[in-house]
Design an enzyme around this catalytic site. Structure first.
Site, PDB file in Angstrom:
ATOM      1  CG  HIS A  30      23.850  -5.308  33.625  1.00  0.00           C
ATOM      2  ND1 HIS A  30      25.060  -5.745  33.157  1.00  0.00           N
ATOM      3  CD2 HIS A  30      24.124  -4.617  34.754  1.00  0.00           C
ATOM      4  CE1 HIS A  30      26.036  -5.336  33.971  1.00  0.00           C
ATOM      5  NE2 HIS A  30      25.494  -4.664  34.954  1.00  0.00           N
TER       6      HIS A  30
ATOM      7  CG  HIS B 246      21.081  -0.536  35.629  1.00  0.00           C
ATOM      8  ND1 HIS B 246      21.668   0.405  36.428  1.00  0.00           N
ATOM      9  CD2 HIS B 246      22.099  -1.307  35.123  1.00  0.00           C
ATOM     10  CE1 HIS B 246      22.986   0.241  36.401  1.00  0.00           C
ATOM     11  NE2 HIS B 246      23.277  -0.793  35.630  1.00  0.00           N
TER      12      HIS B 246
ATOM     13  CG  ASP C 258      26.722  -0.134  37.921  1.00  0.00           C
ATOM     14  OD1 ASP C 258      27.585  -0.965  37.577  1.00  0.00           O
ATOM     15  OD2 ASP C 258      25.882   0.324  37.136  1.00  0.00           O
TER      16      ASP C 258
HETATM   17 ZN    ZN Z   1      26.565  -3.118  36.128  1.00  0.00          ZN
END
Ligand code: ZN
Length: 450
Positions: A240, A277, A328
């Protein structure tokens, strides 16, 4: 050998789908792809189409969901009203995490992965950090939770990459895990590696990968241990990255570097690494990611749901970052929606249209996602690749009258009506062949939320 006759099929390196394609599969692989163009004679050996399974609609390669936390599915519809942000949502997520054990996680993940199969997802990357008992002590089998996920994927008929996640601290400056986070931790990266080494790797449908939860969760001096482990094993490494501005600020304050810079310093970036992300990168971060050929997994529906922001997808692609997609948190589980959001979010930001082609979106949803999960032989309708076929209806209320090339802007997961994974039919006529998905979802979620 099985022969499939696709009304349309989206073949590699084609800007749009091809009509009337004969696809032959054998032993879980694609052995033939033959467009039967109008007016031409079929090649020798394919004159008789009577035994071919007809696939009305548009057949795509298997979709890859490159970022999943299966248990977050239990939160769908429970956290969406009212105020709050990523951090308040996280507290609600921890409450569900605290209630799971290997049996309830198997039941929940089996239903979630079956929901994915219904959505045309043939492979999922599970970013797995729910390792231990709620008080942090290991189960008798320290990998019991991971084993439940591997078994769940087998029941659901999809492939899985278990991205076993190192989650060691709660803040960038090294605060220890506390409360519901205790079950995530292995103490240090060496002990994480020891546990991960013990995960069996003899499943045909499942592979192992590694993950660094975030720069919050793995101390800088231990990043290289996790990266080195993944490198030695030749497996994918996910992390992440810059999901929140607060993470960037904390990293700069403690290390004097952005999270991307810190990962680069410690050898985490590279072609086998996927940053999840990357919503708030600097220009320098994008250059670093592109120079290292590090991928980015965008999760637009989750980023939207959590009010995280919009990742700079076009700028990422422009510097050579391969883009994949993940659902996600599963607030929405629909890779068509994730794919078009990459383009549509860019339109909202720039007030211009046309940043990504339909073929770009297909690539992100299929071949790049599979590659990010370590399955380099999947995600294309080509000879030698895994026999994954995902057929989308072109006669539903959403897709009727839509040209096949427009499917990523019109279809939803509900329009997937036939799914083949590694040559095996998993979804037939819109129904999962083994799992009563709505009933199992309802029961598994009730078990961990009421
Ligand atoms: Zn995640």
């Amino acid at each position: 050998m099985t022969r499939w006759l696709a009304e349309y099929a989206w073949l590699p390196d084609h800007a749009e789908p091809t009509p009337d394609v004969l696809i032959e599969t054998d032993g879980g692989r694609i052995t033939g792809v033959t467009p039967l163009t109008a007016g031409s004679r079929p090649p020798a050996g394919v004159e008789v189409l009577g035994d071919a399974v007809r696939l009305p609609g548009l057949t795509l390669p298997g979709l890859a969901n490159a970022h999943s936390h299966a248990f977050h599915r239990a939160l769908r519809g429970r956290t969406h009203a009212g105020r709050g942000d990523f951090w308040s949502w996280r507290d609600q997520m921890y409450a569900v995490a605290a209630r799971l054990d290997p049996d309830s996680y198997l039941a929940l993940a089996r239903a979630v992965y079956a929901e994915m199969a219904l959505a045309g997802i043939t492979c999922v990357g599970e970013f797995h950090y729910l390792h231990h008992n709620p008080d942090g002590t290991p189960y008798d089998d320290p990998n019991a939770m991971g084993a439940a996920l591997v078994e769940a994927a087998a029941h659901a008929g999809v492939r899985l990459t278990l991205l076993d996640t190192a989650y060691l601290t709660s803040t960038v400056d090294g605060e220890p895990l506390a409360g519901p986070q205790r079950r995530f931790g292995d103490g240090n990266a060496l002990r994480w590696a020891e546990r991960a080494d013990a995960i069996p790797s003899d499943n045909a449908h499942a592979r192992l990968g590694a993950a660094i939860h975030s720069v919050r969760a793995v101390p800088a001096e231990q990043l290289a241990t996790v990266a080195g482990w993944a490198d030695r094993r030749g497996v994918p490494l996910h992390v992440h990255l810059s999901e929140q501005p607060a993470e960037n600020d904390a990293c700069r304050a403690v290390h004097g570097r952005t999270p991307t810079g810190l990962l680069a310093d410690h050898g985490v970036l590279g072609p086998h690494t996927t940053a999840v992300h990357a919503t708030h990168p600097t220009s320098g971060d994008l250059t670093l990611l592109g120079d290292h050929r590090t991928g980015v997994c965008l999760c637009p529906t989750t980023e939207r749901d959590l009010a995280d922001g919009i990742g700079p997808a076009r700028r990422m692609a422009d510097v050579g970052i391969p883009l994949s997609l993940g659902s996600d948190s599963h607030a929405v589980l629909d890779l068509f929606e994730e794919a078009r959001a990459v383009e549509l979010d860019e339109r909202l930001r720039t007030r211009r249209r046309g940043h990504f082609t339909a073929d770009d979106l297909l690539t992100a949803a299929t071949v790049t996602g599979h590659a990010a999960l370590g399955w380099g032989d999947a995600g294309r309708l080509s000879v030698g690749d895994r026999a994954d076929l995902v057929t989308v209806r072109l006669d539903s209320v959403r897709t009727a009258g839509v040209p096949p090339v427009g499917v990523f802007f019109a279809a939803t997961a509900a329009d997937v009506h036939h799914v083949v994974v590694d040559g095996r039919v998993v979804v037939r006529d819109g129904r999962h062949v083994d799992v009563d998905v709505p009933t199992e979802l309802r029961d598994a979620i009730a078990a961990v939320t009421t």
